[in-house]
Design an enzyme around this catalytic site. Structure first.
Site, PDB file in Angstrom:
ATOM      1  N   ASP A  27      71.252  61.275  28.587  1.00 17.96           N
ATOM      2  CA  ASP A  27      72.239  60.907  27.577  1.00 17.96           C
ATOM      3  C   ASP A  27      73.436  61.879  27.728  1.00 17.96           C
ATOM      4  O   ASP A  27      73.351  62.859  28.493  1.00 17.96           O
ATOM      5  CB  ASP A  27      71.558  61.047  26.198  1.00 17.96           C
ATOM      6  CG  ASP A  27      72.502  60.884  25.032  1.00 17.96           C
ATOM      7  OD1 ASP A  27      73.268  59.915  25.033  1.00 17.96           O
ATOM      8  OD2 ASP A  27      72.470  61.733  24.109  1.00 17.96           O
ATOM      9  N   ASP A  29      76.379  62.829  24.830  1.00 18.95           N
ATOM     10  CA  ASP A  29      76.702  63.627  23.632  1.00 18.95           C
ATOM     11  C   ASP A  29      75.448  64.264  23.039  1.00 18.95           C
ATOM     12  O   ASP A  29      74.450  63.578  22.797  1.00 18.95           O
ATOM     13  CB  ASP A  29      77.357  62.734  22.563  1.00 18.95           C
ATOM     14  CG  ASP A  29      78.653  62.113  23.052  1.00 18.95           C
ATOM     15  OD1 ASP A  29      79.706  62.703  22.825  1.00 18.95           O
ATOM     16  OD2 ASP A  29      78.590  61.038  23.686  1.00 18.95           O
ATOM     17  N   ASP A 210      68.998  62.918  22.954  1.00 17.06           N
ATOM     18  CA  ASP A 210      68.873  63.449  21.588  1.00 17.06           C
ATOM     19  C   ASP A 210      69.027  62.363  20.527  1.00 17.06           C
ATOM     20  O   ASP A 210      68.949  62.652  19.340  1.00 17.06           O
ATOM     21  CB  ASP A 210      69.931  64.534  21.338  1.00 17.06           C
ATOM     22  CG  ASP A 210      71.321  63.951  21.175  1.00 17.06           C
ATOM     23  OD1 ASP A 210      71.671  63.051  21.964  1.00 17.06           O
ATOM     24  OD2 ASP A 210      72.053  64.374  20.263  1.00 17.06           O
TER      25      ASP A 210
END
Ligand SMILES: [Mg+2]
Length: 278
Positions: A27, A29, A210
């Site tokens: 991922d 961000d 996250d």
């Protein structure tokens, strides 16, 4: 309770040594960059960029960036050649000879646009809220809104998303509500699809993320080294890391482990060739 990834490096090293190919998915961000108020300002550190570039250049490794950002936005922020970019939670994918856009999501583009306009109007009175139309999905960012206003934002966004026809689903991200079409496609199906396209069903998969939408991938990839990044939370991931600094340490370790493996293989090949000649 999952394990801290940096405590399991020996076991992971053995799996990397044995793996014929590595599919490294991450991922953006909150995983590769710290979370910031303005998503446009989320940038890779020079250190992180160097490690990722090195991994992208490694033979036997496929690097996949997978994010809720639109694919073009993700590509503009990462910009590392030789990688695969999966945007809009995996609904659009490109790179390494692959091009894909999930057709049912494409069919709802006009509805996304309408919903974005409608929501921008309905949320206009709340300072610090920003609706982002990402083509196939949309985001309602509220990082800059007052804490007391957040429930109202959620209520308005949820009501608008489920009232549309066809319906959309709303999930909570980091100070953002993600609104996606209800289609049978997520980050997990996207990674399986990429694996098939690459013709590497034997690849070892590492997946770092996250977000709530990363949980779809953790659940869909039971054989993978799945890593939940960020504060402890209930997760399907087998491992955890605290944040982007630990992610960078891990990726640098993977890079040097794979380079050592390659050097060893080359040395063994040349020794065997020398013995045959002698
Ligand atoms: Mg994230």
């Amino acid at each position: 309770m999952n394990r801290h990834l940096l405590d399991a490096l020996q076991e992971i090293g053995e799996r990397l040594t044995q793996a014929p190919h590595l599919l490294l998915c991450t991922d953006y961000d909150g995983t590769l960059t710290p979370l910031v108020d303005d998503p446009a300002q989320a940038r890779l550190s020079p250190h992180m960029r160097r490690v990722l570039r090195s991994l992208a250049n490694l033979e036997g490794t496929s690097l996949v960036f997978i994010s809720g950002r639109a694919r073009a936005d993700l590509l503009a922020h990462v910009g590392i050649a030789g990688a695969i970019y999966a945007g809009n939670h995996g609904l659009e994918i490109s790179g390494d000879g692959i091009i894909f856009v999930e057709p049912n999501a494409v069919a709802r583009c006009a509805a996304v646009k309408e919903l974005a306009t409608d929501l921008a109007k309905k949320l206009h009175h709340i300072p610090g809220v920003f609706v982002e139309d990402k083509g196939l999905t949309l985001s309602v960012h509220y990082r800059r809104a007052a804490t007391t206003a957040r429930e109202e934002v959620r209520r308005i966004a949820h009501a608008a998303a489920v009232r549309t026809n066809p319906r959309f689903q709303l999930t909570k991200g980091n100070k953002v509500f993600e609104i996606r079409p209800c289609v049978a496609w997520n980050k997990g199906t996207a990674v399986h699809w990429i694996q098939q396209q690459l013709g590497r069903p034997d690849a070892l998969t590492i997946y770092l993320g996250d977000d709530i939408t990363d949980e779809d991938a953790f659940a869909a990839l039971p054989e993978a080294i799945s890593v939940r990044v960020g504060k402890p939370r209930r997760t399907a991931a087998g491992f955890r890391l605290k944040g982007p600094a630990e992610v960078r340490r891990f990726l640098a370790w993977v890079d040097s482990h794979l380079r050592r493996k390659k050097l060893l293989a080359t040395a063994t090949e040349s020794t065997e060739a020398g013995e045959q000649e002698a």
